[in-house]
Structure formats: C-alpha cells, structure tokens
Scaffold this motif. Structure first.
Motif, PDB file in Angstrom:
ATOM      1  N   ALA A  11       0.829  -1.214   0.000  1.00 25.08           N
ATOM      2  CA  ALA A  11       0.000   0.000   0.000  1.00 25.08           C
ATOM      3  C   ALA A  11       0.862   1.263   0.000  1.00 25.08           C
ATOM      4  O   ALA A  11       0.688   2.159  -0.839  1.00 25.08           O
ATOM      5  CB  ALA A  11      -0.921  -0.023   1.223  1.00 25.08           C
ATOM      6  N   GLY A  13       4.350   1.643  -0.385  1.00 26.59           N
ATOM      7  CA  GLY A  13       5.395   1.715  -1.412  1.00 26.59           C
ATOM      8  C   GLY A  13       4.823   1.977  -2.796  1.00 26.59           C
ATOM      9  O   GLY A  13       5.331   2.822  -3.546  1.00 26.59           O
ATOM     10  N   VAL A  78      -0.506 -12.974   9.455  1.00 25.32           N
ATOM     11  CA  VAL A  78      -0.613 -13.172   8.003  1.00 25.32           C
ATOM     12  C   VAL A  78      -0.145 -11.890   7.319  1.00 25.32           C
ATOM     13  O   VAL A  78      -0.578 -10.804   7.676  1.00 25.32           O
ATOM     14  CB  VAL A  78      -2.088 -13.418   7.586  1.00 25.32           C
ATOM     15  CG1 VAL A  78      -2.182 -13.739   6.104  1.00 25.32           C
ATOM     16  CG2 VAL A  78      -2.714 -14.527   8.421  1.00 25.32           C
ATOM     17  N   LEU A  89      -4.056  -9.525  -0.754  1.00 27.49           N
ATOM     18  CA  LEU A  89      -4.775 -10.464   0.126  1.00 27.49           C
ATOM     19  C   LEU A  89      -5.927  -9.766   0.841  1.00 27.49           C
ATOM     20  O   LEU A  89      -6.705 -10.406   1.555  1.00 27.49           O
ATOM     21  CB  LEU A  89      -3.832 -11.035   1.198  1.00 27.49           C
ATOM     22  CG  LEU A  89      -2.505 -11.610   0.721  1.00 27.49           C
ATOM     23  CD1 LEU A  89      -1.686 -12.080   1.913  1.00 27.49           C
ATOM     24  CD2 LEU A  89      -2.731 -12.762  -0.243  1.00 27.49           C
ATOM     25  N   GLY A  92     -10.467  -5.699   0.515  1.00 30.33           N
ATOM     26  CA  GLY A  92     -10.877  -4.517  -0.246  1.00 30.33           C
ATOM     27  C   GLY A  92     -11.551  -3.429   0.582  1.00 30.33           C
ATOM     28  O   GLY A  92     -12.077  -2.466   0.023  1.00 30.33           O
ATOM     29  N   ASN A  93     -11.518  -3.553   1.904  1.00 29.51           N
ATOM     30  CA  ASN A  93     -12.182  -2.533   2.726  1.00 29.51           C
ATOM     31  C   ASN A  93     -11.422  -1.216   2.643  1.00 29.51           C
ATOM     32  O   ASN A  93     -10.201  -1.197   2.748  1.00 29.51           O
ATOM     33  CB  ASN A  93     -12.226  -2.966   4.192  1.00 29.51           C
ATOM     34  CG  ASN A  93     -12.829  -4.335   4.344  1.00 29.51           C
ATOM     35  OD1 ASN A  93     -13.740  -4.695   3.606  1.00 29.51           O
ATOM     36  ND2 ASN A  93     -12.318  -5.117   5.273  1.00 29.51           N
ATOM     37  N   GLY A 226       6.634  -2.676   4.838  1.00 30.61           N
ATOM     38  CA  GLY A 226       5.521  -3.077   5.691  1.00 30.61           C
ATOM     39  C   GLY A 226       5.919  -3.128   7.159  1.00 30.61           C
ATOM     40  O   GLY A 226       7.111  -3.113   7.508  1.00 30.61           O
ATOM     41  N   GLY A 227       4.908  -3.205   8.016  1.00 32.88           N
ATOM     42  CA  GLY A 227       5.146  -3.220   9.466  1.00 32.88           C
ATOM     43  C   GLY A 227       5.988  -4.403   9.896  1.00 32.88           C
ATOM     44  O   GLY A 227       6.593  -4.386  10.968  1.00 32.88           O
ATOM     45  N   GLY A 229       8.416  -5.885   7.661  1.00 31.21           N
ATOM     46  CA  GLY A 229       9.712  -5.901   6.979  1.00 31.21           C
ATOM     47  C   GLY A 229      10.578  -4.685   7.276  1.00 31.21           C
ATOM     48  O   GLY A 229      11.810  -4.790   7.363  1.00 31.21           O
ATOM     49  N   HIS A 363      -2.433  -6.738  10.359  1.00 31.98           N
ATOM     50  CA  HIS A 363      -2.167  -5.301  10.223  1.00 31.98           C
ATOM     51  C   HIS A 363      -0.953  -4.905  11.060  1.00 31.98           C
ATOM     52  O   HIS A 363      -1.060  -4.077  11.962  1.00 31.98           O
ATOM     53  CB  HIS A 363      -3.356  -4.464  10.700  1.00 31.98           C
ATOM     54  CG  HIS A 363      -4.633  -4.693   9.962  1.00 31.98           C
ATOM     55  ND1 HIS A 363      -5.820  -4.105  10.333  1.00 31.98           N
ATOM     56  CD2 HIS A 363      -4.921  -5.431   8.865  1.00 31.98           C
ATOM     57  CE1 HIS A 363      -6.785  -4.471   9.507  1.00 31.98           C
ATOM     58  NE2 HIS A 363      -6.263  -5.302   8.596  1.00 31.98           N
ATOM     59  N   PRO A 403      -6.356  -0.580   7.434  1.00 36.49           N
ATOM     60  CA  PRO A 403      -5.426   0.562   7.380  1.00 36.49           C
ATOM     61  C   PRO A 403      -4.996   1.042   5.997  1.00 36.49           C
ATOM     62  O   PRO A 403      -4.390   2.109   5.861  1.00 36.49           O
ATOM     63  CB  PRO A 403      -4.186   0.021   8.110  1.00 36.49           C
ATOM     64  CG  PRO A 403      -4.257  -1.452   8.017  1.00 36.49           C
ATOM     65  CD  PRO A 403      -5.661  -1.848   7.680  1.00 36.49           C
ATOM     66  N   MET A 404      -5.315   0.251   4.956  1.00 37.88           N
ATOM     67  CA  MET A 404      -4.759   0.506   3.631  1.00 37.88           C
ATOM     68  C   MET A 404      -4.954   1.948   3.133  1.00 37.88           C
ATOM     69  O   MET A 404      -4.030   2.579   2.653  1.00 37.88           O
ATOM     70  CB  MET A 404      -5.525  -0.409   2.668  1.00 37.88           C
ATOM     71  CG  MET A 404      -4.717  -1.144   1.700  1.00 37.88           C
ATOM     72  SD  MET A 404      -5.593  -2.661   1.275  1.00 37.88           S
ATOM     73  CE  MET A 404      -6.891  -2.104   0.223  1.00 37.88           C
ATOM     74  N   ILE A 407      -2.800   4.418   5.011  1.00 41.44           N
ATOM     75  CA  ILE A 407      -1.379   4.296   4.628  1.00 41.44           C
ATOM     76  C   ILE A 407      -1.170   4.975   3.271  1.00 41.44           C
ATOM     77  O   ILE A 407      -0.184   5.684   3.051  1.00 41.44           O
ATOM     78  CB  ILE A 407      -0.960   2.805   4.567  1.00 41.44           C
ATOM     79  CG1 ILE A 407      -1.048   2.170   5.952  1.00 41.44           C
ATOM     80  CG2 ILE A 407       0.458   2.660   4.001  1.00 41.44           C
ATOM     81  CD1 ILE A 407      -0.916   0.650   5.960  1.00 41.44           C
TER      82      ILE A 407
END
Ligand SMILES: Cc1cc2nc3c(=O)[nH]c(=O)nc-3n(C[C@H](O)[C@H](O)[C@H](O)COP(=O)(O)OP(=O)(O)OC[C@H]3O[C@@H](n4cnc5c(N)ncnc54)[C@H](O)[C@@H]3O)c2cc1C
Length: 421
Positions: A11, A13, A78, A89, A92-93, A226-227, A229, A363, A403-404, A407
């Motif tokens: 999201a 990057g 996940v 994954l 879509g919210n 990501g949170g 990596g 998340h 959160p997408m 972000i």
C-alpha cells in the motif's frame, strides 16, 4: 532527474512510487514475485482436512507463496510477499482511519479526497448480499449495533462473489496496489538487507536477488517493506525502532448453520464499529482449514469477525513477531465475543453449536510511530534527510480498522514532500 528507490510494493510503497514516477526516475525493489491468486479448488482441498494434513498454518506458503504466515504462542500473523504487498490479500475494505494521526496534528483531508476520486471505492455491493448476510445485518440492526455497508475497493460488476477475496481476486474486480505500479520499474525477488548511511545521508541499498548481491544508489530512498519488513531493514542499517508493534488481532466467532452459504459471499460486506473493535461477517478460511473446531461443512456455518485495536506493545526481529495480548486486549476481545454470541443466538444458532476461530492478525505496524513534532515533515529525526519510511510502521496507534487507505493517504503526502524538496 532525481533517482528514487522504493523498498516494497504494498500500500505505502506502491502509492509513493506511483506519485513520484511523474517527476522522478523510480525503481521499486520487491522481495516477492509477481502475484498470482490462489487457484486450487477449495472444496477439493477441504476434503483432506480430517486427514490432519493441514497441521500448521505456515504450510500455506508452500501452495500460495504470496501469503506468509508467522506464529507466536497462540497468535498467527498473516502478511503478503509479492508485487502489491498485502493489498492483494486484502478484502478490499476502504475506511478512513486517521484518528491517531489527527491527534498528533496530521491533517490528510486533501489526500483522502484525492483517493476517493482516484480509486474505485463503492458501497454499491448490496445487490450481491446473500440471504444470510441480510439476516445478519437485520439482527445487528435490531440489537442497536448500527451496521453500515463497508466501503470497498471494488468494481462490483466484475465480482463473481466467490468469497475468496483474501486469496487474491481471480477477476481483479477487487482493486489492489498492483494497479498503481503500471509502467513502473519493479525488480521482483529482490530482498533488501540494509542501507548504508554516512555523513547524514542514505547512500546505498544492499539487496539479495537469488544468489546475486546487488548494491544500488539513489538520491532518495523510501522504505516501505511493511510493518513486518521495515523494522528489520532499519535496524540492520543502524536505525533503531521501538517495541510498539500493533497487529489488530482478529478472532472469529462462528456457529453451525445449515445451508448458510457464507463461503460464497463478499467478505466483510458490512461493519459495526464498537469501542476498540469492529464486528463484520467473515468466512475465516484460515480457521476452516487449520482449526479442528472448524471441521464443519463449508456451506454450513456463519462466522463473525472481531478486529481489535490492540495495545501498542510487541516487536519484530528477523522476520519473527514477539507479541502477546495484554489483559486489556483480552477484555475487549471478550466483549466482542459476547456480542457476536448474542447476534448468532438471535439468528437461531444453538449455544452448543458456537465455536471460536484461530487468533490471527494482518495489520502489523507502529514501530517507528510519528509524533507531534513530525506532523509537518512526516520524517523521524533519526532518519537521514533523504531516507523516508512510508508504510504502516509510521502509524502512531493501532487502528482496529482496515489501514490501507490511511497508509496510502500518508504515502501521497510523503511523496508530495519529497517532490517539493
Ligand atoms: C487477509 C488480510 C486481509 C486484509 N484486508 C484489508 C482490507 O480489506 N482493507 C485494508 O485496509 N487492509 C487490509 N489488510 C491489511 C493491509 O493489506 C495492510 O495493512 C497494508 O497492505 C499494509 O501496507 P504496507 O505498505 O505497510 O505493507 P505491505 O502492503 O505488506 O507491503 C510491504 C511489501 O514490502 C515487501 N518487502 C518486505 N520485506 C522486504 C525486503 N526486505 N525487501 C524488499 N521488499 C520487502 C513485501 O513483500 C510487501 O510486498 C488485510 C490484511 C490481510 C493479511
């Protein structure tokens, strides 16, 4: 032309890369491969559940490399590994969830307005709601839980209502961050290990691609792994993060209900916002395959998800989470369980037919949280001038919400700041 490297194509990057590609020479380094949705037939796979072959959730990545699983005590994490990151994954919210950012003085009104214009966000999916979805909605209304149709990143006309949103949309009716990367140079299978920092500048990115060791230079480097990596990359580069990991834990409460057919409905079609958690209908495929209590017919159960805003404490080290729910987290979760039980009982479930899912989370974030002092720059002082973090890692608080969108709003603002420099 300014040279920009973006690490991670999720999201944060993908949105930063998309914005900066208008004026800069952008390269995205992505650890995973091109994304392919999971395509094996679920009903056939379900037939093997009782053989015990699905004994550990981490097996998923053998069949579906874009989905990665980690486990700590009783919680499963996940996350996505592939082009598009975890957005492929996602269900879509698309919810604006910037309360924590507002509290520290970050106003993203302009960026959210742009996102609502640019992305296919809709609540026009009620015509696809199945009988069981409508019934659940009605019961939650009667109980005063104020359920609302979920805004979705979705093109409803192409949706086949297969119920597999979280394993990749087979028709691409569901929007994901790959759409932002069209025309951008994405190096896949390229895992960043560290960044050289000297004289107050980020100088080089070190990455592994197969057996190769790559060294790449850029004027600006954006870490968006990501949170899960980003903290490892920052620490390997000499920048510490805080043990303030949040994960938004998820627990499903389900009941046996013959012919409910929840396996073929839009995941999370509506949402009820409670204090520190949300409740939403959700066919929990993870529990369905890996949790013995879920060995019921695929079409014969109804499941409600509780998604919690957890307390910000925990860590990720070397790709492994260190996280335990606090007493307060457990208290809120129990309140959610009690409410879901009420809904299911009112829908006709028998108390002895209720069961819980596997505690999981998707998340991760919050380990370099923005503070009030950074509300304008969105840049932590311990980072060199030309190094930005642009993903869930900088969220100041657990959201307990998807959160997408938030972000992406942050990524838009960060890209504008970089472009204006
Ligand atoms: C099953 C599921 C459903 C979800 N549904 C929703 C939803 O409906 N709505 C919503 O808003 N949110 C949803 N989420 C959460 C959402 O997808 C994530 O919060 C969001 O994608 C996080 O964005 P990000 O940029 O922080 O990281 P990510 O999207 O995870 O992207 C990080 C990227 O960095 C890459 N990477 C990691 N390490 C390295 C490295 N060392 N080098 C190079 N690349 C690296 C990863 O492969 C990944 O592509 C869901 C999550 C899950 C698990």
């Amino acid at each position: 032309m300014k040279k920009v490297i973006v690490i991670g194509s999720g999201a944060g990057g993908a949105m930063a890369a998309h914005m900066l590609a208008k004026t800069c020479d952008v390269t995205v380094l992505e650890a995973g491969k091109a994304f392919e949705p999971f395509s094996l037939p679920m009903d056939k796979l379900a037939m093997f559940r009782k053989t015990g072959v699905y004994f550990d959730e981490r097996l998923i990545q053998l069949l579906f490399p874009a989905m990665r699983i980690d486990r700590e005590a009783d919680m499963v994490m996940v996350y996505g590994r592939g082009v598009g990151g975890t957005t492929t994954l996602a269900t879509g919210n698309a919810i604006r969830a910037d309360e924590g950012l507002k509290q520290i003085g970050v106003n993203l009104d302009e960026e959210f307005a742009q996102l609502y214009n640019e992305l296919p966000i809709t609540t026009d999916h009620q015509r696809y709601w199945t009988k069981i979805t409508k019934q659940t909605f009605g019961v939650m209304q009667e109980l005063g839980m104020d359920p609302q149709p979920m805004p979705k990143l979705l093109r409803p006309n192409s949706c086949k209502v297969c119920g597999h949103c979280s394993m990749g949309c087979p028709t691409r009716a569901k929007w994901d961050a790959r759409e932002l990367l069209e025309g951008i140079n994405v190096m896949t299978g390229c895992k960043v290990t560290r960044i050289d920092i000297g004289d107050g500048k980020a100088k080089r990115v070190h990455a592994r691609k197969g057996l190769q060791h790559l060294t790449l230079e850029a004027d600006v480097i954006i870490v968006a792994a990501g949170g899960y990596g980003t903290p490892d990359i920052l620490r390997a580069s000499g920048i510490d993060c805080q043990p303030t990991l949040f994960v938004d834990p998820v627990l499903c409460v389900a009941a046996r209900m013959d012919n409910a057919r929840q396996d073929h409905q839009l995941l999370m079609p509506f949402v009820s916002k409670r204090h520190r958690y949300i409740i939403s209908p959700y066919m929990d495929w993870l529990s369905f395959f890996f949790n013995r209590k879920w060995y019921k017919p695929m079409d014969g159960m109804v499941s409600l998800m509780i998604k919690l805003a957890d307390e910000e404490q925990g860590d990720v080290r070397n790709g492994h989470m260190e996280k335990k729910l606090t007493a307060m987290d457990r208290l809120h979760l129990q309140r959610g369980v009690d409410e879901c039980r009420d809904v299911l009982l009112r829908m006709g479930a028998k108390p002895e037919d209720l069961f819980l899912g596997t505690l999981n989370a998707g998340h991760p974030g919050g380990m370099l949280p923005l503070t009030e002092a950074e509300a304008e720059t969105l840049h932590a002082p311990q980072l060199p001038d030309n190094l930005y973090v642009c993903d869930a890692t900088i969220l100041p608080k657990a959201l307990g919400l998807p959160p997408m969108l938030t972000i992406m709003a942050l990524a838009k603002r960060i890209a504008k700041i970089i472009a204006e420099r």
